[in-house]
Design a protein around this motif. Structure first.
Motif, short mmCIF file in Angstrom:
data_model
loop_
_atom_site.label_atom_id
_atom_site.label_comp_id
_atom_site.label_asym_id
_atom_site.label_seq_id
_atom_site.Cartn_x
_atom_site.Cartn_y
_atom_site.Cartn_z
N PRO A 226 0.80 -1.23 0.00
CA PRO A 226 0.00 0.00 0.00
C PRO A 226 0.83 1.28 0.00
O PRO A 226 0.44 2.28 -0.61
CB PRO A 226 -0.83 -0.13 1.28
CG PRO A 226 -0.96 -1.60 1.47
CD PRO A 226 0.34 -2.18 1.03
N VAL A 229 1.58 3.08 -3.33
CA VAL A 229 0.57 3.89 -4.00
C VAL A 229 0.88 5.38 -3.85
O VAL A 229 0.58 6.19 -4.72
CB VAL A 229 -0.84 3.57 -3.46
CG1 VAL A 229 -1.90 4.44 -4.13
CG2 VAL A 229 -1.16 2.09 -3.67
N SER A 246 -3.33 -5.83 -8.59
CA SER A 246 -2.66 -4.74 -7.86
C SER A 246 -2.62 -4.96 -6.36
O SER A 246 -1.80 -4.34 -5.68
CB SER A 246 -3.29 -3.37 -8.16
OG SER A 246 -3.08 -3.02 -9.52
N ASP A 247 -3.46 -5.83 -5.81
CA ASP A 247 -3.46 -6.10 -4.37
C ASP A 247 -2.81 -7.45 -4.08
O ASP A 247 -3.06 -8.43 -4.77
CB ASP A 247 -4.89 -6.12 -3.83
CG ASP A 247 -5.30 -4.80 -3.22
OD1 ASP A 247 -4.63 -4.37 -2.26
OD2 ASP A 247 -6.27 -4.20 -3.70
N VAL A 260 -5.05 -1.66 -1.76
CA VAL A 260 -4.65 -0.87 -2.94
C VAL A 260 -5.89 -0.42 -3.71
O VAL A 260 -5.94 0.70 -4.21
CB VAL A 260 -3.69 -1.68 -3.83
CG1 VAL A 260 -3.42 -0.95 -5.15
CG2 VAL A 260 -2.37 -1.93 -3.10
#
Length: 316
Positions: A226, A229, A246-247, A260
């Protein structure tokens, strides 16, 4: 912004740490209370015009996976494809006939390439920019649906190939991508993601799937830490995509399964593309020695929808 060395074990975030990060990113968005485009505001006509200069070799490459119709560990609810107008046997060759079909799919699965709309993530009872969650109703989303991008998303694409930068075919399950991983990939590739760019992050998810077979991606997945980002927010990128979703899974945040997604979509208004197929693009970028390209993303025109299947095209 805090970051861990590339490839190292970054710390999990507590609920309080995540909330502080969420607030920091949300407060950095200055498009105004009535904004519904989010990070697409960073993509200006000047950026689009400049992106055309990325076309040099004239090679077009799809960034999408095939839509899969068979059940698999990562695709428990596969798309349904049905022929509704098969050719009828026994007709004479001169008869006119039409082959016809129809399909249905789960847009937000772990197999097909899709783009998430800004109405997709509800966090603390609201959507992006404080829009009430009640705007998502039985007949669809009345605000922030994928129709926001009905004219398409066109600009300079940048591939940050984390697996390639680390010299690995893929990042193994349990790993994740830090901000320093992103910076290391930029340095290795001599490219920099900047304002208005469409940024794609390759961890080798699809390469691993081809080599090892499918697995339950919902439970084990490589994604961004995270904290990473924040770097992308500072760069004012317009869109984020990856060959996973993305996570990371399991989540790196206490009590939040898709941090995310929360940070990108809900806090920043950043459209996400999940489960891209970046292997063909990787091969061309390695061969040509360049990692930026012209890119077009065309969601289906689906007013009220929370996302859309999509076939992004890179042109090098």
């Amino acid at each position: 912004m805090t970051a861990s060395p590339a490839g190292s074990a970054a710390p999990r975030l507590s609920a309080d740490q995540f909330e502080a990060l969420f607030r920091r990113l949300r407060e950095g968005v200055t498009f105004g209370a009535h904004d519904r485009r989010g990070a697409l505001n960073h993509l200006t006509p000047a950026h689009v015009a400049a992106a055309a200069g990325e076309i040099r070799a004239g090679i077009a490459v799809s960034l999408a996976n095939d839509i899969r119709h068979r059940e698999a560990a990562d695709n428990p609810k596969p798309a349904r494809h049905q022929m509704i107008g098969p050719i009828t046997p026994g007709r004479t060759p001169g008869d006119l006939q039409f082959a016809q079909d129809q399909f249905a799919m789960n847009v937000h699965g772990d197999a097909e390439t899709h783009i998430d709309a800004l109405c997709h993530v509800i966090y603390h009872g609201t959507l992006y920019n404080g829009v009430p969650a009640s705007e998502v109703r039985e007949d669809g989303a009345h605000q922030l649906s994928i129709d926001t991008a009905h004219d398409g998303i066109v600009g300079r694409g940048v591939l940050l190939d984390i697996a390639h930068a680390r010299g690995e075919p893929w990042l193994e399950l349990g790993d994740h991508v830090t901000a320093d991983d992103l910076l290391a990939a930029e340095k290795a590739q001599d490219v920099r993601a900047g304002e208005g760019d469409l940024v794609f992050i390759r961890v080798g998810h699809q390469a691993r799937r081809r080599e090892r077979g499918d697995w339950t991606a919902a439970k084990a997945r490589v994604g961004l830490h995270p904290n990473a980002v924040e770097l992308l927010a500072d760069r004012h990128i317009a869109l984020l995509g990856g060959d996973g979703n993305s996570d990371s899974a399991p989540s790196l945040v206490e009590g939040v399964d898709f941090p995310v997604h929360v940070l990108a979509i809900n806090a920043l208004g950043l459209h996400l593309i999940d489960y891209l197929q970046l292997e063909d693009l990787h091969d061309h970028c390695v061969r040509l020695g360049r990692w930026s390209f012209f890119c077009t993303v065309a969601p289906l025109r689906l007013p009220g929808a929370t996302g859309s299947p999509v076939n992004p095209i890179a042109v090098l």
